[in-house]
Design a protein around this motif. Sequence first.
Motif, PDB file in Angstrom:
ATOM      1  N   VAL A 272       8.099  17.406   2.918  1.00  0.00           N
ATOM      2  CA  VAL A 272       9.192  16.370   2.170  1.00  0.00           C
ATOM      3  C   VAL A 272       9.117  15.154   3.000  1.00  0.00           C
ATOM      4  O   VAL A 272       9.426  15.014   4.235  1.00  0.00           O
ATOM      5  CB  VAL A 272      10.877  16.972   1.910  1.00  0.00           C
ATOM      6  N   PRO A 273       8.619  14.342   2.070  1.00  0.00           N
ATOM      7  CA  PRO A 273       8.595  13.203   2.428  1.00  0.00           C
ATOM      8  C   PRO A 273      10.224  12.852   2.502  1.00  0.00           C
ATOM      9  O   PRO A 273      10.871  12.683   2.145  1.00  0.00           O
ATOM     10  CB  PRO A 273       7.848  12.343   0.916  1.00  0.00           C
ATOM     11  N   THR A 274      10.411  11.652   3.226  1.00  0.00           N
ATOM     12  CA  THR A 274      11.458  10.693   4.082  1.00  0.00           C
ATOM     13  C   THR A 274      11.478   9.871   2.732  1.00  0.00           C
ATOM     14  O   THR A 274      10.656   9.628   1.954  1.00  0.00           O
ATOM     15  CB  THR A 274      11.237   9.460   5.032  1.00  0.00           C
ATOM     16  N   GLU A 275      12.356   9.378   2.257  1.00  0.00           N
ATOM     17  CA  GLU A 275      13.169   8.214   1.190  1.00  0.00           C
ATOM     18  C   GLU A 275      11.561   6.922   1.285  1.00  0.00           C
ATOM     19  O   GLU A 275      11.223   5.968   0.788  1.00  0.00           O
ATOM     20  CB  GLU A 275      14.235   7.603   1.183  1.00  0.00           C
ATOM     21  N   ALA A 276      11.762   7.224   2.893  1.00  0.00           N
ATOM     22  CA  ALA A 276      10.964   5.733   3.306  1.00  0.00           C
ATOM     23  C   ALA A 276       9.363   5.295   3.200  1.00  0.00           C
ATOM     24  O   ALA A 276       8.410   5.013   2.839  1.00  0.00           O
ATOM     25  CB  ALA A 276      11.313   4.576   4.722  1.00  0.00           C
ATOM     26  N   GLU A 277       9.268   7.204   3.491  1.00  0.00           N
ATOM     27  CA  GLU A 277       7.571   7.906   2.990  1.00  0.00           C
ATOM     28  C   GLU A 277       7.085   7.911   1.384  1.00  0.00           C
ATOM     29  O   GLU A 277       6.214   6.633   1.073  1.00  0.00           O
ATOM     30  CB  GLU A 277       6.969   9.211   3.326  1.00  0.00           C
ATOM     31  N   ARG A 278       8.670   7.708   0.777  1.00  0.00           N
ATOM     32  CA  ARG A 278       7.702   7.727  -1.154  1.00  0.00           C
ATOM     33  C   ARG A 278       8.003   6.747  -1.157  1.00  0.00           C
ATOM     34  O   ARG A 278       6.622   5.978  -2.010  1.00  0.00           O
ATOM     35  CB  ARG A 278       9.454   8.749  -0.897  1.00  0.00           C
ATOM     36  N   ILE A 279       8.968   5.705  -0.923  1.00  0.00           N
ATOM     37  CA  ILE A 279       8.997   4.786  -1.597  1.00  0.00           C
ATOM     38  C   ILE A 279       7.230   3.290  -1.180  1.00  0.00           C
ATOM     39  O   ILE A 279       6.947   2.978  -1.781  1.00  0.00           O
ATOM     40  CB  ILE A 279      10.543   3.625  -0.686  1.00  0.00           C
ATOM     41  N   LYS A 280       7.134   3.926   0.116  1.00  0.00           N
ATOM     42  CA  LYS A 280       5.716   3.025   0.768  1.00  0.00           C
ATOM     43  C   LYS A 280       4.439   3.609   0.187  1.00  0.00           C
ATOM     44  O   LYS A 280       3.656   2.709  -0.142  1.00  0.00           O
ATOM     45  CB  LYS A 280       5.989   3.478   2.350  1.00  0.00           C
TER      46      LYS A 280
ATOM     47  N   THR B 213       1.706   2.261  -2.174  1.00  0.00           N
ATOM     48  CA  THR B 213       0.385   2.118  -1.661  1.00  0.00           C
ATOM     49  C   THR B 213       0.038   2.451  -2.987  1.00  0.00           C
ATOM     50  O   THR B 213      -1.204   1.822  -3.613  1.00  0.00           O
ATOM     51  CB  THR B 213       0.201   3.089  -0.582  1.00  0.00           C
ATOM     52  N   ILE B 214      -0.276   3.759  -3.899  1.00  0.00           N
ATOM     53  CA  ILE B 214      -0.768   3.729  -4.949  1.00  0.00           C
ATOM     54  C   ILE B 214      -0.514   2.614  -5.779  1.00  0.00           C
ATOM     55  O   ILE B 214      -1.145   2.439  -6.111  1.00  0.00           O
ATOM     56  CB  ILE B 214       0.724   4.541  -6.131  1.00  0.00           C
ATOM     57  N   ALA B 215      -0.037   1.322  -6.031  1.00  0.00           N
ATOM     58  CA  ALA B 215       0.009   0.828  -6.937  1.00  0.00           C
ATOM     59  C   ALA B 215      -1.211  -0.507  -6.801  1.00  0.00           C
ATOM     60  O   ALA B 215      -2.200  -0.898  -7.133  1.00  0.00           O
ATOM     61  CB  ALA B 215       1.439  -0.232  -6.322  1.00  0.00           C
ATOM     62  N   GLU B 216      -1.019  -0.618  -5.134  1.00  0.00           N
ATOM     63  CA  GLU B 216      -2.178  -1.401  -4.878  1.00  0.00           C
ATOM     64  C   GLU B 216      -2.883  -0.545  -5.111  1.00  0.00           C
ATOM     65  O   GLU B 216      -4.420  -1.697  -5.501  1.00  0.00           O
ATOM     66  CB  GLU B 216      -2.298  -1.139  -3.069  1.00  0.00           C
ATOM     67  N   LYS B 217      -3.512   0.278  -5.420  1.00  0.00           N
ATOM     68  CA  LYS B 217      -4.697   1.394  -5.389  1.00  0.00           C
ATOM     69  C   LYS B 217      -4.978   1.584  -6.881  1.00  0.00           C
ATOM     70  O   LYS B 217      -6.397   1.917  -6.631  1.00  0.00           O
ATOM     71  CB  LYS B 217      -4.836   2.436  -4.764  1.00  0.00           C
ATOM     72  N   ALA B 218      -4.205   1.172  -8.116  1.00  0.00           N
ATOM     73  CA  ALA B 218      -4.692   1.170  -9.020  1.00  0.00           C
ATOM     74  C   ALA B 218      -4.879  -0.694  -9.233  1.00  0.00           C
ATOM     75  O   ALA B 218      -6.133   0.027 -10.530  1.00  0.00           O
ATOM     76  CB  ALA B 218      -3.148   1.115  -9.647  1.00  0.00           C
ATOM     77  N   GLU B 219      -4.567  -0.817  -8.705  1.00  0.00           N
ATOM     78  CA  GLU B 219      -4.873  -2.721  -8.482  1.00  0.00           C
ATOM     79  C   GLU B 219      -6.587  -2.867  -8.358  1.00  0.00           C
ATOM     80  O   GLU B 219      -8.093  -3.102  -8.721  1.00  0.00           O
ATOM     81  CB  GLU B 219      -4.646  -3.927  -8.953  1.00  0.00           C
ATOM     82  N   GLU B 220      -7.153  -1.721  -7.231  1.00  0.00           N
ATOM     83  CA  GLU B 220      -8.626  -1.904  -6.731  1.00  0.00           C
ATOM     84  C   GLU B 220      -8.940  -0.544  -7.658  1.00  0.00           C
ATOM     85  O   GLU B 220     -10.489  -1.343  -7.386  1.00  0.00           O
ATOM     86  CB  GLU B 220      -8.209  -1.130  -5.015  1.00  0.00           C
TER      87      GLU B 220
ATOM     88  N   ALA C 170       4.068  -7.139  -6.042  1.00  0.00           N
ATOM     89  CA  ALA C 170       3.707  -8.226  -6.525  1.00  0.00           C
ATOM     90  C   ALA C 170       2.710  -9.948  -5.766  1.00  0.00           C
ATOM     91  O   ALA C 170       2.218 -10.166  -5.412  1.00  0.00           O
ATOM     92  CB  ALA C 170       4.421  -9.230  -7.231  1.00  0.00           C
ATOM     93  N   ALA C 171       3.304  -8.878  -4.488  1.00  0.00           N
ATOM     94  CA  ALA C 171       2.873 -10.306  -2.867  1.00  0.00           C
ATOM     95  C   ALA C 171       1.612  -9.918  -2.283  1.00  0.00           C
ATOM     96  O   ALA C 171       0.851 -10.305  -2.054  1.00  0.00           O
ATOM     97  CB  ALA C 171       3.946 -10.856  -2.115  1.00  0.00           C
ATOM     98  N   ARG C 172       1.620  -8.692  -3.055  1.00  0.00           N
ATOM     99  CA  ARG C 172       0.971  -7.618  -2.131  1.00  0.00           C
ATOM    100  C   ARG C 172      -0.813  -7.445  -3.247  1.00  0.00           C
ATOM    101  O   ARG C 172      -1.707  -6.663  -2.702  1.00  0.00           O
ATOM    102  CB  ARG C 172       0.912  -6.324  -1.733  1.00  0.00           C
ATOM    103  N   THR C 173      -0.484  -8.032  -4.436  1.00  0.00           N
ATOM    104  CA  THR C 173      -1.773  -7.579  -5.908  1.00  0.00           C
ATOM    105  C   THR C 173      -1.999  -9.256  -5.944  1.00  0.00           C
ATOM    106  O   THR C 173      -1.464  -9.796  -6.110  1.00  0.00           O
ATOM    107  CB  THR C 173      -1.157  -6.620  -6.840  1.00  0.00           C
ATOM    108  N   SER C 174      -2.817  -9.142  -6.863  1.00  0.00           N
ATOM    109  CA  SER C 174      -3.002 -10.505  -7.578  1.00  0.00           C
ATOM    110  C   SER C 174      -3.274 -10.542  -9.267  1.00  0.00           C
ATOM    111  O   SER C 174      -3.378 -11.459  -9.892  1.00  0.00           O
ATOM    112  CB  SER C 174      -4.675 -10.866  -7.483  1.00  0.00           C
ATOM    113  N   ARG C 175      -3.668  -8.991  -9.728  1.00  0.00           N
ATOM    114  CA  ARG C 175      -4.009  -9.030 -11.162  1.00  0.00           C
ATOM    115  C   ARG C 175      -3.315  -8.041 -11.806  1.00  0.00           C
ATOM    116  O   ARG C 175      -3.247  -8.623 -13.076  1.00  0.00           O
ATOM    117  CB  ARG C 175      -5.434  -8.523 -10.813  1.00  0.00           C
ATOM    118  N   ILE C 176      -2.835  -6.778 -11.290  1.00  0.00           N
ATOM    119  CA  ILE C 176      -2.257  -5.772 -12.003  1.00  0.00           C
ATOM    120  C   ILE C 176      -0.926  -6.334 -12.740  1.00  0.00           C
ATOM    121  O   ILE C 176       0.124  -6.960 -12.196  1.00  0.00           O
ATOM    122  CB  ILE C 176      -1.978  -4.656 -11.057  1.00  0.00           C
ATOM    123  N   ILE C 177      -0.420  -5.752 -13.968  1.00  0.00           N
ATOM    124  CA  ILE C 177       0.954  -5.756 -14.738  1.00  0.00           C
ATOM    125  C   ILE C 177       1.822  -5.006 -13.967  1.00  0.00           C
ATOM    126  O   ILE C 177       1.696  -3.801 -13.834  1.00  0.00           O
ATOM    127  CB  ILE C 177       0.695  -5.658 -16.129  1.00  0.00           C
TER     128      ILE C 177
END
Length: 371
Positions: free
Chosen positions: A20-28, A32-39, A68-75
């Motif tokens: 089971v992931p910790t809450e911190a692991e799940r949030i992070k 990562t998934i959002a960054e990958k989605a933009e990639e 938002a601070a870690r991406t540049s294009r994705i809505i």
Amino acid sequence: MQFGIFTVGDVTSDPTTKTVPTEAERIKAMVTIAEKAEEVGLDVFASGEHHNRPFVPSSPTTMLGYIAARTSRIILSTATTLITTNDPVKIAEDYAMLQHLADGRVDLMMGRGNTGPVYPWFGKDIRQGIPLAVENYQLLRRLWREDVVDWEGRFRTPLESFTSTPRPLDGVPPFVWHGSIRSPEIAEQAAYYGDGFFANHIFWPTNHFQRLIDLYRRRFEHYGHGSADQAIVGLGGQVFMRKRSQDAVAEFRPYFDNAPVYGNGPSLEEFTEGTPLTVGSPQEVIDKTLTFREKFGDYQRQLFLMDHAGLPLKTVLEQLDLLGEEVVPVLRAEFDRLRPAHVPEAPTHAGLRAAATGTLEEGTDLVEAAR
């Protein structure tokens, strides 16, 4: 046509490893998934809002601001902003702030939520869910569109000469989708204002969602926003892919059976037959997603649920590679080919700003304006 993913942010054990992931692991992991989605070239990342376990995204603006601070294009969007239990003043200010931080890459989806105990936790009565949604959104629209607001309603203290800050970026409020899985009143509300309607079609039956969307389209036209087929529609769905269908089914079955969203109910086969869930090859995902247009008409946004039920982060990132490389390019080309010229693309901040200021050249698509 916009393609993206949404997360419900569940913290669920992996049924194959019992970890089971910790809450911190799940949030992070969601970041990562959002960054990958933009990639991989997706257009939208959306987060739910939940205040109960096993879900962790209780503060979408905090997470989306960080993304938002870690991406540049994705809505950056919400898959639910609780219009019933959040104060409209706080929504107005939080999302205007996020707009500025993300350079306009923000919209949000209003919803009532699906967890009854949340209402009393925030001092609200679930029996007033629909009236709360209607009144709170009416106030929110005024807060974004009027510099000085006087207000008196049923569910919050009056406002006198109030100005929410910051003001929306460029004087253009974030675009709003109204999300629903069951309520015709919400479809009516979306149509009245000319907003988007998002049918989170992850449950069955399909004909229920067809009725909701048809109601929204008819009422959108009734209120003078355009023809019924010009209404702004979004759909949810969920997929799990491997190169071979049988591998996808074998790998995903224990996660499906374990899922807090729809586990412990109908079988995987029954669910894939009656809902948008596709478990199979990329081509099967393409084929099934294209049928949504046949059932619901031309629409503007397709979001997939991919990171739930205890799926490991590594697996989710592999899924995103398949989605971005093999599925979305084909879907995008095919939906664009089929879409009539008079049916609009999904709104963007740049397109809405151009339309508001009269700088959109005749014949220019809103998507082109956003580039």
